[in-house]
Write a protein that holds these residues in place. Sequence first.
Motif, PDB file in Angstrom:
ATOM      1  N   PHE A  20      -3.543  -2.406  -9.465  1.00 18.11           N
ATOM      2  CA  PHE A  20      -3.456  -3.143  -8.365  1.00 18.11           C
ATOM      3  C   PHE A  20      -4.450  -4.530  -8.557  1.00 18.11           C
ATOM      4  CE2 PHE A  20      -2.468   1.060  -6.600  1.00 18.11           C
ATOM      5  CZ  PHE A  20      -1.797   0.812  -5.677  1.00 18.11           C
ATOM      6  N   LEU A  74     -16.577  -3.807  -8.627  1.00 17.13           N
ATOM      7  CA  LEU A  74     -17.926  -2.832  -8.157  1.00 17.13           C
ATOM      8  C   LEU A  74     -18.899  -3.859  -8.463  1.00 17.13           C
ATOM      9  CD1 LEU A  74     -16.601   0.484  -8.961  1.00 17.13           C
ATOM     10  CD2 LEU A  74     -16.658  -0.449  -6.803  1.00 17.13           C
ATOM     11  N   LEU A  82     -12.849   0.687 -15.697  1.00 12.01           N
ATOM     12  CA  LEU A  82     -13.060   1.875 -14.570  1.00 12.01           C
ATOM     13  C   LEU A  82     -11.851   2.734 -14.628  1.00 12.01           C
ATOM     14  CD1 LEU A  82     -14.630   2.408 -12.220  1.00 12.01           C
ATOM     15  CD2 LEU A  82     -13.218   0.942 -10.797  1.00 12.01           C
ATOM     16  N   LEU A  91      -1.246   4.161  -1.849  1.00 11.87           N
ATOM     17  CA  LEU A  91      -2.698   3.823  -1.132  1.00 11.87           C
ATOM     18  C   LEU A  91      -2.507   4.495   0.085  1.00 11.87           C
ATOM     19  CD1 LEU A  91      -3.806   0.418  -2.485  1.00 11.87           C
ATOM     20  CD2 LEU A  91      -4.954   2.726  -2.563  1.00 11.87           C
ATOM     21  N   HIS A 103     -11.949  -7.312  -5.407  1.00 10.06           N
ATOM     22  CA  HIS A 103     -12.560  -6.083  -5.219  1.00 10.06           C
ATOM     23  C   HIS A 103     -13.150  -5.426  -6.478  1.00 10.06           C
ATOM     24  CE1 HIS A 103     -11.466  -5.841  -1.268  1.00 10.06           C
ATOM     25  NE2 HIS A 103     -10.253  -5.235  -1.224  1.00 10.06           N
ATOM     26  N   HIS A 155       0.893  -1.249  -0.002  1.00  6.74           N
ATOM     27  CA  HIS A 155       0.000   0.160  -0.002  1.00  6.74           C
ATOM     28  C   HIS A 155       0.885   1.295  -0.102  1.00  6.74           C
ATOM     29  CE1 HIS A 155      -3.364  -2.425   1.760  1.00  6.74           C
ATOM     30  NE2 HIS A 155      -3.446  -2.818   0.574  1.00  6.74           N
ATOM     31  N   ILE A 194     -12.166   0.652  -3.411  1.00  9.79           N
ATOM     32  CA  ILE A 194     -11.725   0.130  -4.726  1.00  9.79           C
ATOM     33  C   ILE A 194     -11.667   1.265  -5.716  1.00  9.79           C
ATOM     34  CG2 ILE A 194     -12.575  -1.213  -6.658  1.00  9.79           C
ATOM     35  CD1 ILE A 194     -14.222  -2.870  -4.686  1.00  9.79           C
ATOM     36  N   ILE A 195     -12.661   2.289  -5.632  1.00  6.01           N
ATOM     37  CA  ILE A 195     -12.741   3.326  -6.628  1.00  6.01           C
ATOM     38  C   ILE A 195     -11.316   4.101  -6.440  1.00  6.01           C
ATOM     39  CG2 ILE A 195     -13.862   5.489  -7.613  1.00  6.01           C
ATOM     40  CD1 ILE A 195     -16.492   3.824  -6.548  1.00  6.01           C
ATOM     41  N   LYS A 196     -11.032   4.560  -5.213  1.00  7.91           N
ATOM     42  CA  LYS A 196     -10.010   5.358  -4.936  1.00  7.91           C
ATOM     43  C   LYS A 196      -8.677   4.583  -5.321  1.00  7.91           C
ATOM     44  CE  LYS A 196     -11.406   8.651  -1.462  1.00  7.91           C
ATOM     45  NZ  LYS A 196     -11.150   9.242  -0.180  1.00  7.91           N
ATOM     46  N   SER A 197      -8.821   3.280  -5.171  1.00  6.02           N
ATOM     47  CA  SER A 197      -7.347   2.328  -5.267  1.00  6.02           C
ATOM     48  C   SER A 197      -7.143   2.481  -6.972  1.00  6.02           C
ATOM     49  CB  SER A 197      -7.360   1.258  -5.021  1.00  6.02           C
ATOM     50  OG  SER A 197      -8.192   0.385  -5.644  1.00  6.02           O
ATOM     51  N   ILE A 230     -12.355   6.642 -15.023  1.00  2.00           N
ATOM     52  CA  ILE A 230     -12.093   7.784 -14.040  1.00  2.00           C
ATOM     53  C   ILE A 230     -10.999   8.617 -14.340  1.00  2.00           C
ATOM     54  CG2 ILE A 230     -10.511   7.711 -11.760  1.00  2.00           C
ATOM     55  CD1 ILE A 230     -11.601   5.284 -10.776  1.00  2.00           C
ATOM     56  N   LEU A 258     -10.799  -0.398   1.850  1.00  8.14           N
ATOM     57  CA  LEU A 258     -10.497  -1.629   1.347  1.00  8.14           C
ATOM     58  C   LEU A 258     -10.789  -2.886   2.465  1.00  8.14           C
ATOM     59  CD1 LEU A 258      -7.765  -0.740  -1.294  1.00  8.14           C
ATOM     60  CD2 LEU A 258     -10.324  -1.579  -1.623  1.00  8.14           C
ATOM     61  N   ARG A 259     -10.405  -2.544   3.772  1.00  5.72           N
ATOM     62  CA  ARG A 259     -10.492  -3.409   4.778  1.00  5.72           C
ATOM     63  C   ARG A 259     -11.670  -3.551   5.467  1.00  5.72           C
ATOM     64  NH1 ARG A 259      -4.375  -2.422   6.905  1.00  5.72           N
ATOM     65  NH2 ARG A 259      -3.239  -3.448   5.797  1.00  5.72           N
ATOM     66  N   ARG A 309      -1.869   6.678  -9.208  1.00 12.13           N
ATOM     67  CA  ARG A 309      -2.691   5.127  -9.059  1.00 12.13           C
ATOM     68  C   ARG A 309      -3.485   4.670 -10.253  1.00 12.13           C
ATOM     69  NH1 ARG A 309      -3.825   7.123  -3.706  1.00 12.13           N
ATOM     70  NH2 ARG A 309      -6.059   7.461  -4.353  1.00 12.13           N
ATOM     71  N   HIS A 344     -10.287   6.996   4.206  1.00 11.54           N
ATOM     72  CA  HIS A 344      -8.790   6.282   3.715  1.00 11.54           C
ATOM     73  C   HIS A 344      -8.986   5.195   2.756  1.00 11.54           C
ATOM     74  CE1 HIS A 344      -4.987   5.198   4.060  1.00 11.54           C
ATOM     75  NE2 HIS A 344      -4.503   6.162   4.619  1.00 11.54           N
ATOM     76  N   PRO A 345      -8.403   5.087   1.598  1.00 11.53           N
ATOM     77  CA  PRO A 345      -8.375   4.087   0.559  1.00 11.53           C
ATOM     78  C   PRO A 345      -8.221   2.596   1.334  1.00 11.53           C
ATOM     79  CG  PRO A 345      -6.728   5.544  -0.067  1.00 11.53           C
ATOM     80  CD  PRO A 345      -7.462   6.278   0.923  1.00 11.53           C
ATOM     81  N   VAL A 346      -7.160   2.603   2.149  1.00  8.76           N
ATOM     82  CA  VAL A 346      -6.668   1.252   2.679  1.00  8.76           C
ATOM     83  C   VAL A 346      -7.835   0.830   3.865  1.00  8.76           C
ATOM     84  CG1 VAL A 346      -5.141   0.119   4.191  1.00  8.76           C
ATOM     85  CG2 VAL A 346      -4.357   1.848   2.246  1.00  8.76           C
ATOM     86  N   ARG A 372     -16.211  -0.170   0.871  1.00  5.83           N
ATOM     87  CA  ARG A 372     -15.303  -1.151   0.445  1.00  5.83           C
ATOM     88  C   ARG A 372     -15.366  -0.702  -1.243  1.00  5.83           C
ATOM     89  NH1 ARG A 372     -14.535  -7.269   0.869  1.00  5.83           N
ATOM     90  NH2 ARG A 372     -14.250  -6.926   2.851  1.00  5.83           N
ATOM     91  N   ASP A 373     -16.297  -0.431  -1.709  1.00  2.00           N
ATOM     92  CA  ASP A 373     -16.422   0.075  -3.190  1.00  2.00           C
ATOM     93  C   ASP A 373     -15.527   1.558  -3.264  1.00  2.00           C
ATOM     94  OD1 ASP A 373     -17.948  -2.026  -3.567  1.00  2.00           O
ATOM     95  OD2 ASP A 373     -19.712  -1.186  -4.221  1.00  2.00           O
TER      96      ASP A 373
END
Lengths: 262, 505
Positions: A119, A127, A138, A86, A125, A81, B395-398, A142, B502-503, A113, B497-499, B391-392
């Motif tokens: 990733f 959607l 995606l 991230l 993960h 990360h 994902i979008i941020k990641s 974006i 995600l968790r 990113r 926060h993206p992490v 979580r979505d």
Amino acid sequence: MGMTSPVPSDRPTPLPPPGATRPADALAASPVILRADKLDKIYRMGDSELPVLRKLDLEIRQGEFLAIEGRSGSGKSTLLHLLGALDAPDGGSVIHNGRDIGKMSSSARSRLRNIEFGFVFQFYHLLPELNVLENTLLGPMIELSVLGFRRRKRELRERAQTLLKSLEMDHRLKHRPWQLSGGERQRVAIARALMNQPKILFADEPTGNLDARTGRTIMESIERLHRDHGQTVVMVTHDRTLARQADRALILRDGRLADPAV
Amino acid sequence: MYKLKLIFRYLLKRRIAWVSLAAVTLCTTMVLVVISVMGGWLRMFRASFHGLSGDVIVSAAHPTGFPYYGEMIDQIEKLPGVAPDGAVPIIRYFGLINIGDLKGMPVEVLGYPADKIAAVNQFSRSLFLQYQSLIERADDPESDLTAEQRDALRSEAAEHARRPSFSLLANVDYETAFRLHYPKANPALAKGARNWPGMVAGIGVLNIHKNETGKFVNRHEGLYRLPITLTVLPLGTERGVDLSSKSQRNYWIVDDSRTGVWQSDSRSVYVPFEQLQKDLLMAPQKWTDSDGNPIETPARTSEINIKVLPGHALDEVRDGVNRIVERVYLEHHVMAYAPPDVATWEETQRVWLGAIEKETVLVTVLFGIISLVAIFLIFCIFYMIVVEKTRDIGIIKSVGATSLGVAGIFLGYGLAIGIVGAGVGGGVGWLVVHYINELHAWLGRAMGVQIWNPEVYQFDSIPNTMEPRQVAIILAIAVISSVAGALVPALRAARLHPVEALRWE
């Protein structure tokens, strides 16, 4: 599993042509594209502190397949990360193309990113509202505005379909994630990660949620991607067998990286 | 691009958000209906009350009226801004009527000069036989009348609108009608019945009203053969009502009037001005005082109604009229403790209009407060969605979405719900308002419910028009409210926060 070449885009790519191999000396001569300097990461829970990474140094060269091995809770995912912008370290820096990621603006890190990094996560993960093709698209969705996306829609769809075909997912384009098996979901996640032709692909336990056979096919896909297209891959895993398939494997122990042979 | 795609998908797939959509739709509909009905009520009030009187009114301070009105009218009509023949005397008084032997009731008696009244108010257009029935027939799409016949009806209605009449109806045999009602009366009286004057009665006086289906009932041919006895207490002297004597006169109903103002339609009768003036002893009189000196009392009236030409300020005309009234009183050395009052029509109705305006504001504010619930509902639902979609969001941020972009998804989602909810609510609101009288009639038929009581609301129809400006403001507020409801959840989503996202488990 056969893999065809991704459709070339207008984005310059440092990747060698498909089929090329990279001898060890050639790899050593490749430029460093990502460097971690004295990385610290501490998790805090109330008054107690749990240092996960301690003054960790790492260099990742272009075209390299690096595996980072470690036990559960050793900080592998945390390291990934931090390398992938991230998360932010508590100390040290991550340098990409000479720039400290930690000093970049939030939007610049987001762009990194989106464009430079891809990733693949253990739990796929995807959607749930989007189908296979849309999940793959995606990244460009974006990146681009509505008009920009519409202008390049055909080209992007073709690229996504080619990628999905190379991962044998072209027959599932309109399916939703919940209609796919674990292996299929992970292949879609790989396609999504590769869509914007990232310089580095980060894979976090990509086979960790799959059965052994499906895991092997996923690893074959990643390996082929690296071997045939020179894709830089950074993979973390707890599985030593998988780690051995990489050009270079390191073990994360007590917050520092070491050679697993030592 | 991803924002649009996700907003569209969330809108279709997240059924919990449909509750927000329903809330926005309902609130928009509710506020639109309430504001349209209340605003329409106020507009109807203004139009109808204005239709009952002139633009400027000179009113007597006492029931006995005021003298020298003829001189006043001559001078008023020369004022700039006053319409030609635009000053008309009206007598307003109280009496008791007996309709045949069927019904007796107290009424407001209005003495109108038939040849002039159309210049100052909408009385002529309120008449059923002389105006409304002709227009209804001319406009009836199911009638087999020719275009020429329809035009002829409209011309006849227009002529009556210019000059209404208290004349007896040509198609009624009044002798027969008299004998029908009074079979034991002297036959010689029947001949005299042909000379009785005509009276126009408000529809409520004749018990004509809308039934639960919204149609007028009790209006029939026999109505216009009804004899009415009007009893008034004369106003013989300027000292007041003469309680020692009464004046009774028989009339025939020659038409019925529906001004739309129930207060007026339920208790007003209209008779020729000269007739009422004579019966109230307000006409010029000659008599002698205790010393045997001849005295001539001038004619009196209760009001002068004045029509002001468009583009002229009512206050200026009012002030001009006031000066005329003072001057005439001064010239005739009239000593009055309370001279006639001069006011614009809005000033005379200030109490009613002010009350309705306040009520409109109050109801709007109340429903506005209720609509805050919709904003809170959107906030709660969006907060739930953000938590559910944590979580979505990771994902979008990641994959590279910025915090602003993630906020944009939820703000856009709120905007989409606002636009769709306001649009649907606007449509439903329009349908409800447009068909509110039919809806009310249906409620009456199906459940026997009558929400709109004309005696309370003054009108026999519920206002069913919408003000485009008001509609635009309400729809805009609905959209803004939806976005406002989504604001805090959107900010929370942006700050994730993206992490950690995600968790999220």
